[in-house]
Design a protein around this motif. Structure first.
Motif, PDB file in Angstrom:
ATOM      1  N   LEU A  46       0.834  -1.205   0.000  1.00  0.00           N
ATOM      2  CA  LEU A  46       0.000   0.000   0.000  1.00  0.00           C
ATOM      3  C   LEU A  46       0.869   1.256   0.000  1.00  0.00           C
ATOM      4  O   LEU A  46       2.023   1.214   0.436  1.00  0.00           O
ATOM      5  CB  LEU A  46      -0.904   0.007   1.232  1.00  0.00           C
ATOM      6  CG  LEU A  46      -1.919  -1.136   1.353  1.00  0.00           C
ATOM      7  CD1 LEU A  46      -2.605  -1.079   2.713  1.00  0.00           C
ATOM      8  CD2 LEU A  46      -2.945  -1.074   0.220  1.00  0.00           C
ATOM      9  N   PRO A  47       0.335   2.381  -0.453  1.00  0.00           N
ATOM     10  CA  PRO A  47       1.074   3.648  -0.365  1.00  0.00           C
ATOM     11  C   PRO A  47       1.458   3.933   1.078  1.00  0.00           C
ATOM     12  O   PRO A  47       0.727   3.569   2.011  1.00  0.00           O
ATOM     13  CB  PRO A  47       0.069   4.682  -0.890  1.00  0.00           C
ATOM     14  CG  PRO A  47      -0.852   3.894  -1.760  1.00  0.00           C
ATOM     15  CD  PRO A  47      -0.974   2.547  -1.126  1.00  0.00           C
ATOM     16  N   TYR A  48       2.585   4.601   1.264  1.00  0.00           N
ATOM     17  CA  TYR A  48       3.100   4.842   2.615  1.00  0.00           C
ATOM     18  C   TYR A  48       2.081   5.545   3.508  1.00  0.00           C
ATOM     19  O   TYR A  48       1.904   5.182   4.669  1.00  0.00           O
ATOM     20  CB  TYR A  48       4.383   5.673   2.546  1.00  0.00           C
ATOM     21  CG  TYR A  48       4.922   6.033   3.917  1.00  0.00           C
ATOM     22  CD1 TYR A  48       5.575   5.082   4.698  1.00  0.00           C
ATOM     23  CD2 TYR A  48       4.738   7.315   4.436  1.00  0.00           C
ATOM     24  CE1 TYR A  48       6.048   5.394   5.962  1.00  0.00           C
ATOM     25  CE2 TYR A  48       5.208   7.640   5.699  1.00  0.00           C
ATOM     26  CZ  TYR A  48       5.865   6.684   6.462  1.00  0.00           C
ATOM     27  OH  TYR A  48       6.320   7.000   7.712  1.00  0.00           O
ATOM     28  N   GLU A  49       1.396   6.536   2.988  1.00  0.00           N
ATOM     29  CA  GLU A  49       0.428   7.280   3.791  1.00  0.00           C
ATOM     30  C   GLU A  49      -0.714   6.383   4.259  1.00  0.00           C
ATOM     31  O   GLU A  49      -1.238   6.553   5.360  1.00  0.00           O
ATOM     32  CB  GLU A  49      -0.117   8.475   3.000  1.00  0.00           C
ATOM     33  CG  GLU A  49       0.890   9.591   2.803  1.00  0.00           C
ATOM     34  CD  GLU A  49       1.416  10.129   4.133  1.00  0.00           C
ATOM     35  OE1 GLU A  49       0.598  10.282   5.072  1.00  0.00           O
ATOM     36  OE2 GLU A  49       2.634  10.382   4.233  1.00  0.00           O
ATOM     37  N   GLU A  50      -1.104   5.431   3.411  1.00  0.00           N
ATOM     38  CA  GLU A  50      -2.157   4.487   3.794  1.00  0.00           C
ATOM     39  C   GLU A  50      -1.667   3.552   4.898  1.00  0.00           C
ATOM     40  O   GLU A  50      -2.399   3.246   5.842  1.00  0.00           O
ATOM     41  CB  GLU A  50      -2.600   3.681   2.569  1.00  0.00           C
ATOM     42  CG  GLU A  50      -3.669   2.627   2.857  1.00  0.00           C
ATOM     43  CD  GLU A  50      -5.015   3.212   3.284  1.00  0.00           C
ATOM     44  OE1 GLU A  50      -5.866   2.428   3.734  1.00  0.00           O
ATOM     45  OE2 GLU A  50      -5.191   4.443   3.184  1.00  0.00           O
ATOM     46  N   GLN A  51      -0.422   3.096   4.785  1.00  0.00           N
ATOM     47  CA  GLN A  51       0.162   2.268   5.839  1.00  0.00           C
ATOM     48  C   GLN A  51       0.201   3.032   7.161  1.00  0.00           C
ATOM     49  O   GLN A  51      -0.117   2.493   8.222  1.00  0.00           O
ATOM     50  CB  GLN A  51       1.581   1.839   5.462  1.00  0.00           C
ATOM     51  CG  GLN A  51       1.671   0.897   4.280  1.00  0.00           C
ATOM     52  CD  GLN A  51       3.103   0.451   4.034  1.00  0.00           C
ATOM     53  OE1 GLN A  51       3.802   0.047   4.957  1.00  0.00           O
ATOM     54  NE2 GLN A  51       3.538   0.537   2.777  1.00  0.00           N
ATOM     55  N   LYS A  52       0.599   4.289   7.071  1.00  0.00           N
ATOM     56  CA  LYS A  52       0.691   5.133   8.263  1.00  0.00           C
ATOM     57  C   LYS A  52      -0.685   5.300   8.916  1.00  0.00           C
ATOM     58  O   LYS A  52      -0.819   5.265  10.142  1.00  0.00           O
ATOM     59  CB  LYS A  52       1.267   6.487   7.867  1.00  0.00           C
ATOM     60  CG  LYS A  52       1.596   7.396   9.043  1.00  0.00           C
ATOM     61  CD  LYS A  52       2.266   8.672   8.561  1.00  0.00           C
ATOM     62  CE  LYS A  52       2.573   9.604   9.727  1.00  0.00           C
ATOM     63  NZ  LYS A  52       3.236  10.860   9.251  1.00  0.00           N
ATOM     64  N   ARG A  53      -1.715   5.454   8.080  1.00  0.00           N
ATOM     65  CA  ARG A  53      -3.072   5.610   8.596  1.00  0.00           C
ATOM     66  C   ARG A  53      -3.537   4.333   9.301  1.00  0.00           C
ATOM     67  O   ARG A  53      -4.168   4.384  10.367  1.00  0.00           O
ATOM     68  CB  ARG A  53      -4.031   5.942   7.446  1.00  0.00           C
ATOM     69  CG  ARG A  53      -5.459   6.261   7.905  1.00  0.00           C
ATOM     70  CD  ARG A  53      -6.400   6.362   6.722  1.00  0.00           C
ATOM     71  NE  ARG A  53      -6.583   5.081   6.060  1.00  0.00           N
ATOM     72  CZ  ARG A  53      -7.381   4.108   6.525  1.00  0.00           C
ATOM     73  NH1 ARG A  53      -8.052   4.270   7.658  1.00  0.00           N
ATOM     74  NH2 ARG A  53      -7.496   2.981   5.855  1.00  0.00           N
ATOM     75  N   LEU A  54      -3.213   3.180   8.728  1.00  0.00           N
ATOM     76  CA  LEU A  54      -3.650   1.908   9.292  1.00  0.00           C
ATOM     77  C   LEU A  54      -3.036   1.634  10.666  1.00  0.00           C
ATOM     78  O   LEU A  54      -3.661   1.012  11.524  1.00  0.00           O
ATOM     79  CB  LEU A  54      -3.296   0.761   8.340  1.00  0.00           C
ATOM     80  CG  LEU A  54      -4.124   0.671   7.056  1.00  0.00           C
ATOM     81  CD1 LEU A  54      -3.557  -0.405   6.135  1.00  0.00           C
ATOM     82  CD2 LEU A  54      -5.581   0.369   7.380  1.00  0.00           C
TER      83      LEU A  54
END
Length: 343
Positions: free
Chosen positions: A312-320
């Protein structure tokens, strides 16, 4: 005045690579009465930051526990600094068996309630009434003594990749868990058996030996300097090495090769392997054993779920992973249900 680390691990790694200078990985501990741990902590950080020392250090009212990386060219300066502190003068320094430029990437000096999380009430027993310290040769003899019970005071993920021949290796997640289990298992042999303990560098055995003497064990021994000092003495004196496998260490190396024996298995495919890694999914970060083939196949992840996350895109990983606290899962060290060949 700088009192905290300001560089990221990535930035520090780049600086170490550019410098290309030899560093020494070492550890030491000392029980002592420290009146103001916060003040002592700041004193250490200022001095060691100036010396380009990196590592993880715990300071408490009861003493200090340190794992460090010191520039080789500044070792004497570092040693002189320690000798200038009255309770650290002449303190034994456990030099790592295997050296690595990047064993530590930050300087972290933290004030803690205790320098080892043992869960004990020190007011209930004499912590200075410790067991008999033994050297490598005597320890080898005790390993062969039918009246001795040799116990590994480390956690299951440590002994899984390496331990002494014939040692009892409690299946525990934490040091505090092992104390009651060992006492219960040996309750009928407190007088007739020799209780012989060992750990990585000796610190866990210091408190445990006093605790077991308080609990009625009559013959208590501990390996002086732990596995690290044992290995040094075995090499220096050309003694038989009775340790099998790797010694787990709490830095980026994760292990030191003590013998060529591989006594553990990859947690994903089951082949002989003793390489600990952290899951590449930062929201997981589980520590487990993984071979090179599985690392390539799983992209350094512990499961297909985590493998999907890292795509996943880094920002999505960070959100999760926002708001998640995974330390308890991480420190189960290979007990995850995701791992087919876990211990």
């Amino acid at each position: 005045m700088q009192l905290y680390n300001k560089l990221s691990a990535i930035e520090r790694a780049e600086l170490l690579e550019q410098a290309g200078e030899d560093r020494l990985t070492l550890s030491f501990y000392q029980y002592a009465k420290i009146g103001n741990p916060e003040l002592f902590r700041n004193h250490l950080f200022i001095a060691w930051n100036d010396m380009e020392v990196l590592g993880r250090i715990y300071v408490a009212h009861e003493g200090i526990n340190a794992q460090l990386s010191v520039p080789a060219k500044r070792f004497e300066e570092f040693k002189n600094f320690l000798d200038g502190i009255y309770f650290l003068e002449g303190c034994r320094l456990n030099i790592a068996v295997e050296q690595d430029l990047k064993s530590f990437l930050k300087l972290k000096v933290k004030v803690r309630h205790k320098i080892v999380a043992d869960g004990l009430n020190d007011e209930t027993f004499d912590v200075t009434n410790k067991g008999v310290h033994v050297d490598a040769q005597t320890f080898n003899e005790l390993l062969e003594d039918p009246n001795a019970v040799v116990v590994d005071m480390r956690n299951h993920y440590e002994s899984e990749i390496g331990h002494f021949k014939g040692a009892v290796t409690p299946d525990v997640d934490t040091f505090r868990d092992s104390l009651d289990i060992i006492e219960e298992d040996l309750k009928d042999n407190k007088e007739d058996k020799k209780l012989v303990m060992y750990c990585t560098g000796g610190i866990r055995c210091e408190k445990a030996s006093a605790y077991y003497k308080h609990k009625g064990f009559q013959q208590v021994y501990q390996l002086e300097g732990g596995i690290i000092e044992y290995t040094r003495q075995v090499k220096a004196q050309e003694l038989e090495n009775k340790f099998l496998g790797k010694n787990f260490v709490f830095d980026h190396r994760r292990g030191e090769r003590i013998s060529e024996d591989i006594i553990s298995n990859c947690h994903q495919c089951g082949k002989p392997c003793d390489t600990h890694v952290n899951c590449a999914n930062e929201a997981c970060h589980l520590l487990f054993i993984q071979c090179e083939e599985c690392a390539a196949k799983m992209e350094s992840c512990c499961s297909t779920d985590c493998q999907e996350v890292i795509q996943l895109p880094y920002e999505e990983q960070k959100r999760l992973r926002s708001g998640q606290h995974n330390s308890n899962k991480i420190f189960k060290k290979g007990r995850s249900e995701k791992l087919k060949f876990k211990k």
